[in-house]
Structure formats: C-alpha cells, structure tokens
Design a protein around this motif. Structure first.
Motif: not given
Length: 270
Positions: A145-160, A216-229
């Motif tokens: 729990e020091r890292f984050g919750p058991r079940f992570v909400n992935m409704g917004e994996p990449y910051s809108r 996934i791990v970034a969201r587990h730790m409540d980080m805001e994420v941007f992805g580019i490919s």
C-alpha cells in the motif's frame, strides 16, 4: 521491493541531490533527446544499486538528470523489456524509483508497428489508451500500500490534459500527429501478418513490446502519464518481410527531431 527502491533512491540522492518533477523514458532510436537536457548528472545503470542493465541496441543505459526550460527532469536513456528476461517488477523498477525521487509526470516513448490503414511509416502517434496483452502483470503478487492501491483504476491511463496540451503544441509547431491505441505484446519477434490482423481486430492502432507495464505502475503510484509512439513499420502484406530492428531504429531516428521538439515543449509548458 520497498526497501530496494528506498536503497536506490538514497544512492541517487547522495550522488545528485536532485529533485526531478518530470520523468522521461526514451524508446528505440529516441535516445538523442538527452541532447535537449541541460545535463547536471549522469548515472550509468550498472552503477545504480538494484537497477537492471539494458541489453538492446539503441538503448544506451543511463539515468540523466538536468533541466529543460527550468523544469527538472530525469530521463532513462534506454528502458528494460520483459523479453530480455527480466521480471515485470524489474522492468518497472525505475518508474517506482522516479516517483520516490519526486517525479509527478511521466513521459514514455516507443517505436511501434502500425495496423491503422491511415498510418504511414514515420507517423507520430499520441497514445490515448492501451490494451495489455503481456503474459505477466507488473502488479501481480502481494500489494504494498505504500506504493499504491490493490486495484488500480485504469479509466485514464494517459492524461487527457497532457494529450490536449501536446496536440495544441503540435498544431503550433506544424507537426502532424495521430491518435492511437497501443497494444503491448511480449516480443521479441516482430508480429506475423496474422498477428497484425489480430491486433487490428482487437481494436488497437499500433503494437509494440514495451510501455504498458511502465504505465500501469506509474498509474499505481498516481503519476500523470503521456505516451507517444513512432510508427516504424506497417503490418501489411508485402511490407512485413523487410522489417528488421535496424529499419525500426532508422525510422525512429528520422522522426526523432519532431518528437524531441514536441516532448521538450510539453515539459516546458505543462
């Protein structure tokens, strides 16, 4: 793992006394982004306690600390992949370290194969969602729990908000960007034609061998994420026979100046 992360963080802080707000993971062919950073410290992976070492060509293997337009940044010049033989916990270990160093926003880049018929080799895709088809999950096992919750909400994996700002910047720079859903597979083989068809049927626009575990791990730790490919090959009949890692690196390298300019401005303005 908590103790290992804290040991690594302590080592880095003792060496750098640096508090980054942005973390950047540089994918295949995009390592030149380090040239945009006013570098203050460089730590090779093999000198950092508990860090894996990248084994893939095009991934140099160092943590770079510095500033971009006054913003403090730590960049991974080379990432780790599950196909290299590392566990998912090892693959994502640097993300946990970044968070504990103070990183609030994570930018991840990669090279991918396109299946969207509107894509072309060299296109830049802003990832707005992903499909996880990796054979292992980075949060499997007992949750700390020091890292984050058991079940992570992935409704917004990449910051809108980050996506909106990046599109605004791209328009101002005259850079054409696409939207896309990224599908993560284990690798290290490139996909067969039938597998590319599967990726498209599943609803993705591009496919690669990284990114998903780190996000996934970034969201587990409540980080805001941007992805580019960067689209480095197309999964089409008549073209996949020629796909090689060298060609992927070359296509990524050709798109690199635009990607670098976009990421740099995003860090400065967001």
């Amino acid at each position: 793992m908590w103790e290992q992360v804290q040991q690594t963080v302590k080592y880095i802080k003792d060496k750098t006394d640096f508090a980054p707000k942005y973390g950047v993971i540089l994918g295949s062919g995009l390592g030149g982004f380090a040239d945009d950073i006013e570098i203050e410290f460089t730590l090779p992976y093999n000198e950092i306690p508990n860090f894996p070492v990248s084994t893939v060509e095009g991934h140099k293997g160092a943590l770079i600390f510095g500033k971009i337009g006054g913003q403090t940044v730590v960049a991974m010049q080379g990432r780790f992949h599950y196909y290299e033989g590392y566990s998912m916990q090892e693959v994502t270990f640097p993300v946990r370290v970044m968070k504990c160093l103070g990183v609030e926003k994570l930018i991840v880049s990669n090279a991918s194969g396109g299946v969207n018929s509107f894509y072309r080799v060299g296109d830049i895709v802003i990832i707005y969602d992903h499909i996880n088809m990796m054979p292992e999950h980075p949060l499997r096992g007992k949750n700390d729990e020091r890292f984050g919750p058991r079940f992570v909400n992935m409704g917004e994996p990449y910051s809108r908000k980050m996506i909106s700002k990046a599109k605004e910047i791209a328009r101002a720079q005259g850079v054409d960007v696409k939207d896309g859903i990224y599908l993560g597979l284990q690798g290290p083989t490139f996909e067969t034609l039938s597998e590319y068809r599967m990726v498209k049927i599943l609803g993705a626009d591009c496919v690669g061998m990284s990114t998903v575990p780190e996000v996934i791990v970034a969201r587990h730790m409540d980080m805001e994420v941007f992805g580019i490919s960067v689209i480095t090959d197309m999964g089409e009949e008549g073209t996949i026979d020629a796909v090689s890692h060298d060609e992927v690196l070359m296509a990524a390298k050709n798109a690199e100046p635009k990607v670098r300019a976009l990421i740099k401005e995003l860090i400065v303005r967001y």
